[in-house]
Design a protein around this motif. Sequence first.
Motif, PDB file in Angstrom:
ATOM      1  N   CYS A  59       0.564 -20.262 -95.923  1.00 15.73           N
ATOM      2  CA  CYS A  59       0.507 -18.795 -95.893  1.00 15.73           C
ATOM      3  C   CYS A  59      -0.779 -18.290 -96.550  1.00 15.73           C
ATOM      4  O   CYS A  59      -1.438 -17.371 -96.029  1.00 15.73           O
ATOM      5  N   ARG A  60      -1.138 -18.865 -97.669  1.00 16.82           N
ATOM      6  CA  ARG A  60      -2.376 -18.438 -98.341  1.00 16.82           C
ATOM      7  C   ARG A  60      -3.593 -18.708 -97.460  1.00 16.82           C
ATOM      8  O   ARG A  60      -4.486 -17.865 -97.340  1.00 16.82           O
ATOM      9  N   ASN A 116      -3.611 -16.203 -94.503  1.00 11.07           N
ATOM     10  CA  ASN A 116      -3.960 -14.846 -94.902  1.00 11.07           C
ATOM     11  C   ASN A 116      -5.433 -14.725 -95.276  1.00 11.07           C
ATOM     12  O   ASN A 116      -6.085 -13.724 -94.948  1.00 11.07           O
ATOM     13  N   ALA A 145      -0.004 -10.228 -92.589  1.00  6.55           N
ATOM     14  CA  ALA A 145       0.097 -11.468 -93.348  1.00  6.55           C
ATOM     15  C   ALA A 145       1.345 -12.246 -92.943  1.00  6.55           C
ATOM     16  O   ALA A 145       2.260 -11.713 -92.309  1.00  6.55           O
ATOM     17  N   GLU A 177       2.901 -13.423-102.696  1.00  8.85           N
ATOM     18  CA  GLU A 177       1.909 -13.520-101.632  1.00  8.85           C
ATOM     19  C   GLU A 177       1.755 -12.198-100.892  1.00  8.85           C
ATOM     20  O   GLU A 177       0.654 -11.838-100.468  1.00  8.85           O
ATOM     21  N   ALA A 204      -1.733 -10.307-100.482  1.00  5.92           N
ATOM     22  CA  ALA A 204      -2.253  -9.994 -99.152  1.00  5.92           C
ATOM     23  C   ALA A 204      -2.624  -8.522 -99.032  1.00  5.92           C
ATOM     24  O   ALA A 204      -3.667  -8.173 -98.455  1.00  5.92           O
ATOM     25  N   LEU A 256      -4.708  -6.405 -96.250  1.00  8.18           N
ATOM     26  CA  LEU A 256      -3.879  -6.528 -95.065  1.00  8.18           C
ATOM     27  C   LEU A 256      -2.780  -5.461 -95.132  1.00  8.18           C
ATOM     28  O   LEU A 256      -2.355  -5.068 -96.222  1.00  8.18           O
ATOM     29  N   ALA A 313       3.264  -7.654 -94.065  1.00 11.23           N
ATOM     30  CA  ALA A 313       3.573  -9.023 -93.663  1.00 11.23           C
ATOM     31  C   ALA A 313       4.583  -9.039 -92.532  1.00 11.23           C
ATOM     32  O   ALA A 313       5.430  -8.158 -92.421  1.00 11.23           O
TER      33      ALA A 313
END
Length: 211
Positions: free
Chosen positions: A139-140, A143, A161, A174, A178, A184, A187
Amino acid sequence: RLPQLTFLFALGYRNDKREPEEIMNTEAIRMLDCDGHVIESMSELAEYGDASIRWLNPGQKDVRRLPFPSLDGIHWHNNRRVEGNLKRKRTNASAYRMGSAEDWQAFLEKTGIEETVLFPSSGLAIGLLRDVEYTVSLCRAYNDYVAARYRRVDSRLHPMAIIPMQDPKLGAEELRRAVTDLDLPGAMVPATGLLMGADLGHSWHWPVYEA
């Protein structure tokens, strides 16, 4: 942060007797694409990942060697469907890589759409992963990738994200990163694979919503 938008078939036009073309020619209509998609380049994504992401061979079409699982967690492409799609005439927005930021820029210019919210494609399967540590890393990386290769390329591009909702507290962290650090808009919440099944209203997920 996104501008207020007026759509052709919004409630305000429900009783309008004019043809759609006449409305479009006589009134300023601002358009936003709310369901665009990033088409991920796995080689580009790998540049933003740690060792657990970079070791993957981006050229492989073996689902076991790609960062994301397939959407059902088992199968790769349906070959007959892929062959059928290849036979259809396709008009691309540009000569750039399909689904890249540059391709999206060309699409926006040609269509007059002002901005687009971009959801993942391969990343839609993030909820199927079970290794929490790897999911956090992926995920990191994703993103950071979409922030650098889409969001910072053009302010009209708003990639969503992905977050590790397998651990809601880590997912909340997270999400904050993000939005706050990467600019961003939010998500994507996976519709399949998570604990508690499709019950996204379960209290298990509340830390994400509270973030």
